[in-house]
Design an enzyme around this catalytic site. Sequence first.
Site: not given
Ligand code: PGA
Length: 259
Positions: A9-11, A102, A104, A174, A180, A215, A236-237
């Site tokens: 997930n590159w956001k 998600h 977010e 999640e 994050g 994470s 994500g990250g």
């Molecule tokens: P993260 O994000 O690996 O940076 O914690 C995961 C996600 O939000 O899908």
Amino acid sequence: MRKPLIVANWKMHGTQTFVRRFIAALEEGKDALRQPEAEARVVICPPFPYLLSLVEQLGTGLGAKVLVGAQDVNAQKDGAFTGEVSASMLSDCNAHYVIVGHSERRHLCAESDLLVAQKFAAAQIAGLTPILCVGETLRQREQGLTLEVIAKQLQSVAELPGVDMTRQLVVAYEPVWAIGSGKTATPQQAQEVHHFIREQLGEAGSRIQLLYGGSVKSTNAKSLFAEIDIDGALVGGASLEAQEFLNICRLAGATCSVG
Ligand code: PGA
């Protein structure tokens, strides 16, 4: 038989140059993308503007191993919804997956359980595989509400007419406090919730891929993947660094106890 699945997930990150470099790194490290039978086990979800170019650059070589997904979708079929993207457009651009719910989007864009369910249904109708994200906040965990929150998030999707919870879906657990933040759920905490999700999904639960997200890095992935109900990760990250992402893919292939 469930196969390991790793979703990037590159956001809201990336540029055209980033996409080109990432593809070149995937090409070089493609041993990590080994495909058990014909099913892809790596999915990349870029921001919308890069989706089609990612599909084109993956081509037929890497494209057989890496599929593309979107990070969001509108619940409506089409119409006057300025700035929005429909499920059929994603499908037309050869996306195969879409993330829905998600945290977010639930928190920053105030998406309700009902809206998430409608997006899930729209994705399935267009032939996309929705990746449904569920997870509790730290406060909810501290209050002992984790399983109740997850059950409600799952149920609101399952109850919507037109949704089929027996096919063509992935669930990503999640925990909001782990996204994050550098804090990962312990493998035991994650396994407990994954087992619960599988039970909630009933008979189909044993076939549905369940991902952990929050994470995930190459340093913690192995112990998470060793848990029986964790089939992979939503990353994500750590998915923004190609070598790190490839290492996580390698660990999934080697460690996920698929059953
Ligand atoms: P993260 O994000 O690996 O940076 O914690 C995961 C996600 O939000 O899908």
